[in-house]
Design a protein around this motif. Sequence first.
Motif, mmCIF file in Angstrom:
data_model
loop_
_atom_site.group_PDB
_atom_site.id
_atom_site.type_symbol
_atom_site.label_atom_id
_atom_site.label_comp_id
_atom_site.label_asym_id
_atom_site.label_seq_id
_atom_site.Cartn_x
_atom_site.Cartn_y
_atom_site.Cartn_z
ATOM 1 N N ARG A 88 0.823 -1.213 0.000
ATOM 2 C CA ARG A 88 0.000 0.000 0.000
ATOM 3 C C ARG A 88 0.865 1.274 0.000
ATOM 4 O O ARG A 88 0.338 2.380 -0.031
ATOM 5 C CB ARG A 88 -0.942 -0.012 1.211
ATOM 6 N N THR A 89 2.174 1.100 0.084
ATOM 7 C CA THR A 89 3.083 2.250 0.025
ATOM 8 C C THR A 89 3.142 2.723 -1.427
ATOM 9 O O THR A 89 3.298 1.893 -2.325
ATOM 10 C CB THR A 89 4.501 1.817 0.501
ATOM 11 N N PRO A 90 2.998 4.032 -1.677
ATOM 12 C CA PRO A 90 2.997 4.498 -3.070
ATOM 13 C C PRO A 90 4.223 4.004 -3.841
ATOM 14 O O PRO A 90 5.325 3.940 -3.290
ATOM 15 C CB PRO A 90 3.006 6.019 -2.939
ATOM 16 N N LEU A 91 3.976 3.696 -5.094
ATOM 17 C CA LEU A 91 5.029 3.162 -5.952
ATOM 18 C C LEU A 91 6.246 4.087 -6.006
ATOM 19 O O LEU A 91 7.394 3.632 -5.948
ATOM 20 C CB LEU A 91 4.431 2.935 -7.349
ATOM 21 N N TRP A 92 6.016 5.389 -6.108
ATOM 22 C CA TRP A 92 7.157 6.308 -6.191
ATOM 23 C C TRP A 92 8.006 6.263 -4.923
ATOM 24 O O TRP A 92 9.213 6.438 -4.966
ATOM 25 C CB TRP A 92 6.701 7.741 -6.527
#
Length: 506
Positions: A88-92
């Motif tokens: 759930r951590t943003p890809l960037w």
Amino acid sequence: GEQVYKYYADGEWKKSASGKSVSIVNPTTREPQYKVQELACVIRFHCGSIFFIVFLCLVDWVFGTACTQEEVNKVMEASKAAQKLWARTPLWKRAEHLHKAAAILKEHKAPIAECLVKEIAKPAKDAVTEVVRSGDLVSYTAEEGVRILGEGKLLVSDSFPGNERSKYCLSSKVPLGVVLAIPPFNYPVNLAVSKIAPALIAGNSLVLKPPTQGAVAALHMIQCFHLAGFPKGLISCVTGKGSEIGDFLTMHPGVNCISFTGGDTGIAISKKAGMIPLQMELGGKDACIVLEDADLDLVASNIVKGGYSYSGQRCTAVKVVLVMESVADAVVEKVKAKMAKLSVGSPEDDCDITPVVSESSANFIEGLVMDAKEKAATFCQEYRREGNLIWPLLLDHVRPDMRIAWEEPFGPVLPVIRISSVEEGIHHCNASNFGLQGCVFTRDINKAILISDAMETGTVQINSAPARGPDHFPFQGLKDSGIGSQGITNSINMMTKIKSTVINLP
Ligand code: G3H
């Protein structure tokens, strides 16, 4: 007391409750160089006898072995929990962490390279190159990941017969869960990060089981990932002998994907593993087919580079030369002349040829050489060995009844088979149980393409020695050389699955 390197779990360096350690023998000095924790497992037999269970509990209590199973179970639980948050951590942000790890890895190239020199006798400059290449691979994977994973698909229903435009399917790539990475001794850092980075960018967690020779280099590399600030539990590194801990790890129900590079242990793993995606690269017998019109200087330099760099201990090394009879004398002479310039000695002195990884490996290579001798192969140099150091050797007039015509020495010994037609060369290549890479030397591009099409290998190089890199190229083997395709893009894709959501209009 003596330093025993700790294993890494839950964001911390830990001692195993097994109380055991495993020694890493320096291939050059043949003396113990480092020690790592040995997570050793006993398989519990559910035989139904209470006395037997009590006995096993006692064994566990005295030797601490069951604790290791608990340790591995804990690693898997923490890994699963960390993965859920990471996905759930943003890809960037995931990419940012990887870029940071890549930079730290490159900053620490010297101490990591030193471990590679001491643990696997990799020549000093090549050891540094391995670490730098690894940093580049991690950054490239982060960049590639944001592009590949940043895209999904939209499908509409009315292209399939009988459907109205009433269903919209959104599909995207989601992580698999916990990826187990098992790299081999010859690239303990590079072939670890080639599994770690795609797993992490795709939102998986990662459990690394490094090879024993190369474990300390791998632990240093893991420390770089630790310094990059990845969440606790997301990355773990458990050490121990494959024979002790291997089955418990590879058959663990918490593992959702295995990426393995190594020998035929991979075949055993693939038989025992559950219904999970597997990526396996299990060695090769890469053929080098030389046609009459080839540039023979180019051929000779590629045979020497392909056959003898890192003393032939590469899955992609040239492992058999199949040369047209009419140019064979000239090729052999040119190769011999270049081989005479190879330096032989210690990895610290950055010699071209260094000791092979272990005594058992040296004995195996010697066995192949002796078999070829008995069957009257022509020795282009005198066979020479001191400890684990084997001088580079070219064997001419090798015939198909010799073991070295088919087996992978993983050492600085290369057979030459003289062929009277291209078909004979292709036939020998395809009769192998391996099918990793191969190469063909000719100035006729049309012939080269036809030969490439006929060779049953994952890759064919035209006018160059086989090689895995550049690391974003697809890399795969056929037959016993493995399953799945690697290379940065393919590994990211392989470590994901498709998830779709269908919107149904009223
Ligand atoms: O040993 C197997 C490696 O995947 C080969 O890599 O071609 O870069 O030496 P390399």
